[in-house]
Each structure stands twice: as C-alpha cells, then as structure tokens.
Design a protein around this motif. Structure first.
Motif, PDB file in Angstrom:
ATOM      1  N   ALA A  19     -21.968  83.623 -23.883  1.00  0.00           N
ATOM      2  CA  ALA A  19     -21.160  83.451 -22.644  1.00  0.00           C
ATOM      3  C   ALA A  19     -22.424  82.075 -21.795  1.00  0.00           C
ATOM      4  O   ALA A  19     -21.628  81.568 -21.508  1.00  0.00           O
ATOM      5  CB  ALA A  19     -20.690  84.640 -21.290  1.00  0.00           C
ATOM      6  N   LEU A  20     -23.650  82.705 -21.641  1.00  0.00           N
ATOM      7  CA  LEU A  20     -24.192  81.280 -20.723  1.00  0.00           C
ATOM      8  C   LEU A  20     -24.369  79.998 -22.246  1.00  0.00           C
ATOM      9  O   LEU A  20     -24.198  78.646 -21.331  1.00  0.00           O
ATOM     10  CB  LEU A  20     -25.488  82.174 -20.959  1.00  0.00           C
ATOM     11  CG  LEU A  20     -25.479  82.990 -19.890  1.00  0.00           C
ATOM     12  CD1 LEU A  20     -27.285  83.764 -19.939  1.00  0.00           C
ATOM     13  CD2 LEU A  20     -25.148  82.376 -18.163  1.00  0.00           C
ATOM     14  N   ALA A  21     -24.621  80.188 -23.572  1.00  0.00           N
ATOM     15  CA  ALA A  21     -24.343  78.920 -23.916  1.00  0.00           C
ATOM     16  C   ALA A  21     -22.991  78.092 -24.051  1.00  0.00           C
ATOM     17  O   ALA A  21     -23.021  77.128 -23.864  1.00  0.00           O
ATOM     18  CB  ALA A  21     -24.508  79.470 -26.013  1.00  0.00           C
ATOM     19  N   ALA A  22     -22.151  78.970 -23.552  1.00  0.00           N
ATOM     20  CA  ALA A  22     -20.673  78.142 -23.651  1.00  0.00           C
ATOM     21  C   ALA A  22     -20.337  77.936 -22.631  1.00  0.00           C
ATOM     22  O   ALA A  22     -20.158  76.526 -22.333  1.00  0.00           O
ATOM     23  CB  ALA A  22     -19.361  79.360 -24.313  1.00  0.00           C
ATOM     24  N   LEU A  23     -20.981  78.404 -21.259  1.00  0.00           N
ATOM     25  CA  LEU A  23     -20.713  77.662 -20.431  1.00  0.00           C
ATOM     26  C   LEU A  23     -22.149  76.473 -19.804  1.00  0.00           C
ATOM     27  O   LEU A  23     -21.474  75.275 -19.419  1.00  0.00           O
ATOM     28  CB  LEU A  23     -21.906  78.759 -18.982  1.00  0.00           C
ATOM     29  CG  LEU A  23     -21.147  78.208 -17.650  1.00  0.00           C
ATOM     30  CD1 LEU A  23     -19.199  77.888 -17.426  1.00  0.00           C
ATOM     31  CD2 LEU A  23     -21.692  79.353 -16.535  1.00  0.00           C
ATOM     32  N   PHE A  24     -23.628  76.287 -20.201  1.00  0.00           N
ATOM     33  CA  PHE A  24     -23.825  75.608 -20.027  1.00  0.00           C
ATOM     34  C   PHE A  24     -23.941  74.289 -21.568  1.00  0.00           C
ATOM     35  O   PHE A  24     -24.738  73.614 -21.309  1.00  0.00           O
ATOM     36  CB  PHE A  24     -25.638  75.907 -20.182  1.00  0.00           C
ATOM     37  CG  PHE A  24     -25.893  76.231 -18.511  1.00  0.00           C
ATOM     38  CD1 PHE A  24     -25.207  75.639 -16.729  1.00  0.00           C
ATOM     39  CD2 PHE A  24     -25.657  77.749 -18.632  1.00  0.00           C
ATOM     40  CE1 PHE A  24     -25.985  76.040 -15.882  1.00  0.00           C
ATOM     41  CE2 PHE A  24     -25.729  78.547 -17.161  1.00  0.00           C
ATOM     42  CZ  PHE A  24     -25.461  77.849 -16.566  1.00  0.00           C
ATOM     43  N   GLY A  25     -23.252  74.522 -22.774  1.00  0.00           N
ATOM     44  CA  GLY A  25     -23.557  73.967 -23.802  1.00  0.00           C
ATOM     45  C   GLY A  25     -24.015  74.247 -25.042  1.00  0.00           C
ATOM     46  O   GLY A  25     -24.664  72.660 -25.197  1.00  0.00           O
ATOM     47  N   GLY A  26     -25.069  75.511 -24.555  1.00  0.00           N
ATOM     48  CA  GLY A  26     -26.137  75.295 -25.604  1.00  0.00           C
ATOM     49  C   GLY A  26     -25.003  75.685 -26.683  1.00  0.00           C
ATOM     50  O   GLY A  26     -23.617  75.673 -27.560  1.00  0.00           O
ATOM     51  N   ASN A  27     -26.176  76.605 -28.027  1.00  0.00           N
ATOM     52  CA  ASN A  27     -25.999  77.159 -29.768  1.00  0.00           C
ATOM     53  C   ASN A  27     -25.549  78.700 -29.061  1.00  0.00           C
ATOM     54  O   ASN A  27     -26.295  79.189 -28.353  1.00  0.00           O
ATOM     55  CB  ASN A  27     -27.239  76.561 -30.097  1.00  0.00           C
ATOM     56  CG  ASN A  27     -26.279  77.170 -31.641  1.00  0.00           C
ATOM     57  OD1 ASN A  27     -25.884  78.294 -31.897  1.00  0.00           O
ATOM     58  ND2 ASN A  27     -26.496  75.798 -32.447  1.00  0.00           N
ATOM     59  N   LEU A  28     -23.820  78.489 -29.571  1.00  0.00           N
ATOM     60  CA  LEU A  28     -23.921  80.102 -29.246  1.00  0.00           C
ATOM     61  C   LEU A  28     -24.658  81.312 -30.111  1.00  0.00           C
ATOM     62  O   LEU A  28     -24.896  82.005 -29.266  1.00  0.00           O
ATOM     63  CB  LEU A  28     -22.130  80.406 -30.024  1.00  0.00           C
ATOM     64  CG  LEU A  28     -21.168  79.372 -29.052  1.00  0.00           C
ATOM     65  CD1 LEU A  28     -20.176  79.439 -29.498  1.00  0.00           C
ATOM     66  CD2 LEU A  28     -21.310  79.294 -27.892  1.00  0.00           C
ATOM     67  N   LEU A  29     -24.970  80.760 -31.293  1.00  0.00           N
ATOM     68  CA  LEU A  29     -25.914  81.150 -32.182  1.00  0.00           C
ATOM     69  C   LEU A  29     -27.032  82.135 -31.372  1.00  0.00           C
ATOM     70  O   LEU A  29     -27.610  82.536 -31.385  1.00  0.00           O
ATOM     71  CB  LEU A  29     -26.211  81.011 -33.676  1.00  0.00           C
ATOM     72  CG  LEU A  29     -24.884  80.992 -34.475  1.00  0.00           C
ATOM     73  CD1 LEU A  29     -25.340  80.477 -35.847  1.00  0.00           C
ATOM     74  CD2 LEU A  29     -24.243  82.244 -34.833  1.00  0.00           C
ATOM     75  N   VAL A  30     -27.070  80.585 -30.880  1.00  0.00           N
ATOM     76  CA  VAL A  30     -29.123  80.989 -30.427  1.00  0.00           C
ATOM     77  C   VAL A  30     -28.614  81.967 -28.660  1.00  0.00           C
ATOM     78  O   VAL A  30     -29.896  82.717 -28.713  1.00  0.00           O
ATOM     79  CB  VAL A  30     -29.602  79.647 -29.633  1.00  0.00           C
ATOM     80  CG1 VAL A  30     -30.507  79.997 -28.676  1.00  0.00           C
ATOM     81  CG2 VAL A  30     -29.784  78.381 -30.573  1.00  0.00           C
ATOM     82  N   GLY A  31     -27.444  81.979 -28.327  1.00  0.00           N
ATOM     83  CA  GLY A  31     -27.258  82.744 -27.444  1.00  0.00           C
ATOM     84  C   GLY A  31     -26.746  84.424 -27.445  1.00  0.00           C
ATOM     85  O   GLY A  31     -27.789  85.022 -26.968  1.00  0.00           O
ATOM     86  N   ALA A  32     -26.214  83.874 -28.829  1.00  0.00           N
ATOM     87  CA  ALA A  32     -25.623  85.229 -29.235  1.00  0.00           C
ATOM     88  C   ALA A  32     -27.153  85.908 -29.459  1.00  0.00           C
ATOM     89  O   ALA A  32     -27.012  87.341 -29.244  1.00  0.00           O
ATOM     90  CB  ALA A  32     -25.314  85.233 -30.687  1.00  0.00           C
ATOM     91  N   LEU A  33     -28.159  85.514 -30.514  1.00  0.00           N
ATOM     92  CA  LEU A  33     -29.211  86.929 -30.439  1.00  0.00           C
ATOM     93  C   LEU A  33     -30.080  86.689 -29.521  1.00  0.00           C
ATOM     94  O   LEU A  33     -31.132  87.108 -29.430  1.00  0.00           O
ATOM     95  CB  LEU A  33     -30.311  84.828 -31.707  1.00  0.00           C
ATOM     96  CG  LEU A  33     -30.081  85.123 -32.695  1.00  0.00           C
ATOM     97  CD1 LEU A  33     -31.337  83.719 -33.461  1.00  0.00           C
ATOM     98  CD2 LEU A  33     -30.190  86.118 -33.971  1.00  0.00           C
ATOM     99  N   LEU A  34     -30.136  86.166 -28.613  1.00  0.00           N
ATOM    100  CA  LEU A  34     -30.901  86.125 -27.673  1.00  0.00           C
ATOM    101  C   LEU A  34     -30.707  87.202 -26.499  1.00  0.00           C
ATOM    102  O   LEU A  34     -31.290  88.904 -26.666  1.00  0.00           O
ATOM    103  CB  LEU A  34     -30.929  85.081 -26.040  1.00  0.00           C
ATOM    104  CG  LEU A  34     -31.541  84.041 -26.403  1.00  0.00           C
ATOM    105  CD1 LEU A  34     -31.165  82.530 -25.539  1.00  0.00           C
ATOM    106  CD2 LEU A  34     -33.371  84.433 -26.811  1.00  0.00           C
ATOM    107  N   SER A  35     -29.390  87.805 -26.605  1.00  0.00           N
ATOM    108  CA  SER A  35     -28.573  89.081 -26.439  1.00  0.00           C
ATOM    109  C   SER A  35     -28.880  90.374 -26.753  1.00  0.00           C
ATOM    110  O   SER A  35     -28.841  91.868 -27.023  1.00  0.00           O
ATOM    111  CB  SER A  35     -27.096  88.478 -25.924  1.00  0.00           C
ATOM    112  OG  SER A  35     -26.876  88.710 -24.477  1.00  0.00           O
ATOM    113  N   ALA A  36     -28.681  89.840 -28.538  1.00  0.00           N
ATOM    114  CA  ALA A  36     -29.326  90.368 -29.622  1.00  0.00           C
ATOM    115  C   ALA A  36     -30.168  91.618 -29.300  1.00  0.00           C
ATOM    116  O   ALA A  36     -30.706  92.509 -29.933  1.00  0.00           O
ATOM    117  CB  ALA A  36     -29.113  90.322 -31.150  1.00  0.00           C
TER     118      ALA A  36
END
Length: 285
Positions: free
Chosen positions: A55-72
């Motif tokens: 959600a943060l990656a999508a909100l700020f236009g970042g890479n979704l996979l990087v956001g998912a990795l951070l949450s994981a």
C-alpha cells in the motif's frame, strides 16, 4: 485441438503460463514445508501481512515488490520474536500480527483515491498481466528458493519431524526456522502479484497437500507438488479462457480441486488394498 492450444498462441497467455509455472515451482519448495509442519495459518497471515508495504509503495509510486519485501521482513522478524515469548502461544502472536498488519494496510490504502482497485489487485492479482521483467524476477526468485532449499534441507527436515533432535545434531533449529520463514516470505512475495494474496495459498498449500499421499520422500513431494501446480496453471488458464472467468481464481480453484481428487483417489486405493488383503487372508485360511 484448437480449443486446447488456441489460447496459448496469444502472447499474454503464454507469459501467464510461464509465470504460473515458475510460481508453482517456488510454491512447491516452500509449500512442502508449510504442509509438513502445519503452518497454513502462518502462510495466510504472512500473505495478508504484505498489504502495508504494498500500500505504501502504491501510494508513493514505488516498486510494489520492494514494498512487499519490506512487509515480509517485518512479518518474519515479528513472528520470530513473538515465537520466543514463553507465555504467548505462536498462534496468538501470528494472529495479532496478522490483524495488526492487515488493519494498517487497509488504513494506508484508504488514503488512496483508488482504494477499491488497489485492494482488489492486491487480493486477487492479475496473472494475465505478467510482463517479461516479471518472468525474470520469478526466475531469480526460483533460483534463490532452490539454493535455500538445498542448503537448508537437512535442517528443515529435522525441524519438521523432531526439533529436539535438530538441536542435538547442532542444526540450530531457531535459525533454521527463521530461514524457513524467509523461504515462505519469498514464495508469497514472488506470487502475490500473479494470483494475489487471497489466492496464493491455493498454489502454496493445495499442490503439496495433494501430492502427500503419493510421495515417498520430501524431494519427491516437492517435485510432484510442482507438477500439480503446473497442471493447475495450465488447466486454469484454459478454463478461464473458454469460460470467461478470472484466471487467478480459476487456477487456485483447480489446484484445490486436484487436492480433493487426489485424496479421494488415495482413499479408494486404500479401500481396494484392504479388500484385496482381506480376500488373500481368507484364501490362505
């Protein structure tokens, strides 16, 4: 045979098939240990726990996979830490992390103007939107999962069947558990944008569970699980093309159907062997 081969002459369906095959192999490597250790609830919690980072990656236009990795990574660290709390059961800790991360993710997504679209894409994925760069990332993820599985096989095996023996053999079960959580996180992160977090458990759990009655070793279980996942991917894409259904959900649903068919066939085989053994015993008397 046009009905069988026709859909796979389309480029985006070909990419979806390759993507599903790679995801099936990754999920077979991680999902085998999920099934053997009874970690389905953990897998479900970790898949939904990706939402804040995505959600943060999508909100700020970042890479979704990087956001998912951070949450994981946060989920993996949280589960490992809470698992060492003596007065708190592992299921309780996992449940609290599950609800907390999911709630945080929904709060973040609700700030976006495209709440419904973002959440739907996260939950259900879009296997037909797989790009060539996605296939490269999945290939790298599969290679990494293979390396972890080979290097950690002995420790994972001891951890699955006798954690105390793993400690006696000096296999460091806590470290092995943390690495296994990392392997599970890798499988979920690699798969969520293909079939979505709500459906990833279909490929993570159903193929290994379907292979369980027929496999004679853990490696055999992984191989058969991968083949069943690939079968579900091919059949799901074929059915979704002809029936105009959601591709990811059809793949996941077919994987679960293969599980029920497998266990039905196993039960019939058991009853048949029992009857033959009874008949043989009666004949010898």
């Amino acid at each position: 045979m046009e009905w069988l081969t026709g859909p796979f002459e389309v480029t985006f369906v070909q990419r979806a098939l390759w993507g599903g095959m790679l995801v099936s192999a990754i999920c077979a490597l991680a999902g085998t240990w999920v099934v053997l250790r009874g970690m389905a609830f953990l897998g479900d919690a970790m898949s939904h726990g990706l939402l804040p980072g995505v959600a943060l990656a999508a909100l700020f236009g970042g890479n979704l996979l990087v956001g998912a990795l951070l949450s994981a990574a946060v989920m993996t660290a949280g589960v490992t830490a809470l698992g060492r709390t003596p007065r708190l059961s592992q299921d309780t800790g996992i449940g609290l992390l599950f609800v907390g991360m999911l709630s945080l993710g929904v709060i973040i997504v609700s700030r976006s103007q495209s709440f419904a679209v973002d959440l739907t894409g996260f939950l259900f994925g879009d296997v037909l939107a797989v790009r060539e760069q996605d296939l490269v990332l999945l290939g790298v993820a599969l290679l990494l999962a293979l390396v972890v599985s080979v290097l950690g096989h002995r420790a994972f095996l001891a951890l699955a069947f006798d954690p105390r023996k793993a400690q006696t053999l000096g296999l460091r079960p806590r470290l092995a558990h943390a690495v296994l959580l990392g392997l599970l996180a890798l499988a979920i992160v690699a798969s969520f944008h293909i079939v979505g977090t709500l459906l990833v458990l279909g490929l993570l759990i159903a193929p290994p569970a379907a292979a369980l009655p027929w496999a004679r070793s853990v490696r055999g279980l992984m191989t058969l699980a991968a083949l069943l996942g690939i079968t579900a991917t091919f059949g799901g894409l074929l059915l979704s093309w002809h029936l105009s259904t959601a591709a990811g959900a059809t793949i996941s649903g077919l994987a679960v159907s293969l599980f029920f068919l497998s266990h039905l066939a196993s039960r019939l085989r058991h009853h048949r062997r029992a009857r033959l053994a009874g008949a043989h015993a009666a004949a010898t008397h």
